[in-house]
Design an enzyme around this catalytic site. Structure first.
Site, short mmCIF file in Angstrom:
data_model
loop_
_atom_site.label_atom_id
_atom_site.label_comp_id
_atom_site.label_asym_id
_atom_site.label_seq_id
_atom_site.Cartn_x
_atom_site.Cartn_y
_atom_site.Cartn_z
N SER A 31 4.78 -3.56 -2.90
CA SER A 31 3.67 -3.89 -1.86
C SER A 31 4.60 -3.84 -0.69
O SER A 31 5.60 -4.52 -0.58
CB SER A 31 3.07 -5.50 -1.99
OG SER A 31 4.09 -6.47 -2.16
N CYS A 32 3.97 -3.22 0.33
CA CYS A 32 4.70 -2.89 1.78
C CYS A 32 3.57 -3.31 2.96
O CYS A 32 2.36 -3.37 2.43
CB CYS A 32 5.20 -1.87 1.77
SG CYS A 32 6.49 -1.66 0.54
N THR A 33 3.94 -3.10 3.95
CA THR A 33 3.01 -2.91 5.32
C THR A 33 3.70 -1.85 6.09
O THR A 33 4.95 -1.96 6.43
CB THR A 33 2.84 -4.52 5.86
OG1 THR A 33 2.44 -5.44 4.88
CG2 THR A 33 1.92 -4.05 6.99
N GLU A 84 4.47 3.35 0.86
CA GLU A 84 3.47 2.25 0.86
C GLU A 84 2.69 2.33 -0.32
O GLU A 84 1.83 3.27 -0.46
CB GLU A 84 2.85 2.19 2.41
CG GLU A 84 1.49 1.24 2.26
CD GLU A 84 1.99 0.05 3.17
OE1 GLU A 84 1.35 -0.89 2.69
OE2 GLU A 84 3.28 0.05 3.70
#
Length: 487
Positions: free
Chosen positions: A2-4, A92
């Site tokens: 999980s990333c942004t 992502e």
């Protein structure tokens, strides 16, 4: 993982630079920043997770990399800028849906069940993509095309979004199932916000199968959509998010609130984000993939968005008010982030130092961001010689210590944290300005390494001072504290 992600087109930034940025939210992955020289780039790549083996081209360029310090699970290079001033961040993790995954299954490693069978390698994924692509591309568009070729040949075992930038363009690629993909050039005046969802909400298929000015995709994408009845759109509209992505209850807790906060920051005047007449709420499925910001953005603005814990809203987990909504949504700045970077390519800088990589280790909420020149042959020890054991002698662990101490003492530490952020950003910009001028006047690109050493020493000094302060503050608030009146 999980990333942004935040992407900034050249006319949306304050200095006409392009920027691509992402939080690498692993499970407390210990990270470092290094330079990979052509002689150290492998000729044959083998993935630890998928066991796929890939022969690599003979002409790699030097590039920066943020690999895991412990190599047992692979390289996980995460992000970097190469010698051609092309940046990349990968990946992502994005969402998909059962219709897509049934039509084009992910390519997963299959271990042999007995001695008579052979293992079946999987496709490529986040562990591999930067190493396979970044050393061989000279433009952002080339990055899309090289990665697309690899995806079509080897497939992928996960759904991912990948960003590329050069001084003129920013491109975003999203995978579709095991082998399909689509990519868009980010509009020059726009900012993209991507929080772990299939993001693109519009796509010009006519351009992708025609001039290819701003859209690229798999050569059979139209047939893939038609033959598998994937199109859920009405009235001739094509929204890739509806076709290839998801709209789940979990998205409304984990993903869409992050897009809402970033959109609220980018367009506080041109859109309504709160109140009974809000155009978008934290659980809206139609938050735009890209927005033209109400004002131009600097690197500090990107860092602010990626540090979000819903400050200024009822969802802030650190608020003292009983809002009934504290902590109900997944923050952007979280505890387990390994590294966050901004790959910035600056058109008005000397050619040798157009690429600046802004680096933040640990939780973006508390850790600061340091700019360094990317086109060097070696990174300072404070950034590159990171140990698996906790130590105050490197930027990664010192940042993590500040994070853990400040989180538990937010109200009393936050002022020190803000001063720390401002000090490193201000002093960092001064040093970059100083050496931009020196390099422009002398033509000596080797000065970039000297600048990085000065930047690293400054960051160490400021980080140590802040660690001292938050440690003292945390110590005074220990539960076993006791004061007598006869001190």
């Amino acid at each position: 993982m999980s990333c942004t992600t935040v992407l900034v087109g050249k006319n949306a930034s304050n200095d006409h630079s392009t920027m691509i940025s992402r939080t690498d939210d692993g499970f407390y992955d210990v990270k470092k920043l290094i330079v990979v020289e052509p002689k150290d780039q492998p000729k044959k790549y083998k993935s630890v997770i998928s066991h796929v083996e890939i022969d690599l081209p003979e002409n790699p360029m030097r590039y920066t990399s943020c690999p895991s310090v412990d190599p047992k699970h692979g390289i996980w290079a995460a992000t970097g800028i190469n010698a051609a001033n092309v940046g990349m961040t990968a990946t992502e993790t994005i969402t998909s849906n059962p219709r897509v995954l049934a039509a084009d299954p992910l390519v997963e490693y299959q271990k042999a069940k007995n001695r008579k069978e052979k293992d079946v390698p999987g496709g490529i994924g986040e562990e591999d993509i930067v190493v396979l692509v970044l050393p061989y591309i000279h433009t952002a568009r080339e990055g899309v095309l090289r990665l697309a070729e690899l995806l079509e040949k080897y497939g992928t075992y996960e759904s991912n979004g990948i960003a590329f930038n050069d001084e003129n363009e920013v491109w975003w690629l999203e995978t579709i199932g095991g082998h399909h993909w689509m990519a868009r050039r980010v509009p020059d005046d726009a900012c993209v916000i991507a929080p772990n969802q299939f993001g693109m909400d519009s796509f010009d298929l006519d351009d992708a199968f025609g001039a290819q000015e701003a859209h690229l995709c798999s050569s059979d994408l139209r047939e893939f959509i038609r033959d598998n009845h994937l199109d859920l759109n009405q009235h001739g509209k094509f929204n890739p998010r509806d076709v290839f992505g998801s709209h789940t209850d979990m998205d409304h807790i984990y993903n869409t609130p992050r897009a809402w906060f970033m959109g609220r920051f980018l367009t506080p005047y041109s859109h309504r984000w709160e109140g009974p007449d809000a155009e978008f709420t934290p659980e809206s499925d139609n938050i735009p993939w890209c927005l033209v910001p109400d004002r131009k953005l600097a690197a500090e603005d990107v860092k602010y968005m990626l540090s979000s814990h819903y400050q200024g809203t009822a969802y802030n987990p650190y608020t003292n008010q009983d809002t009934g909504k504290r902590g109900m949504y997944r923050s952007i700045g979280i505890n387990r982030t390994g590294v966050t970077s901004i790959c910035q390519i600056r058109p008005d800088a000397p050619e040798a130092v157009k690429g600046v990589e802004w680096l933040c280790f640990g939780s973006t909420t508390f850790s600061t961001m340091l700019p360094v020149y990317a086109n060097v042959d070696k990174m300072p020890a404070y950034l590159s010689q990171v140990t698996l054991d906790t130590s105050t002698e490197n930027f990664y662990w010192a940042s993590r210590l500040i994070d853990a101490l400040a989180d538990h003492n937010y109200a009393t530490c936050i002022q020190q944290i803000e001063r720390y952020h401002n000090a490193v950003l201000t002093k960092g910009r001064r040093i970059i300005r100083e050496y931009d001028q020196k390099i422009a006047e002398t033509g000596d690109a080797a000065l970039a390494r000297e600048a990085n050493e000065k930047l690293s020493a400054m960051a160490k000094e400021q980080t140590t001072q802040t660690l001292n302060k938050v440690l003292l503050d945390a110590s005074t608030h220990m539960k076993n504290g006791y004061n007598r009146a006869d001190n």
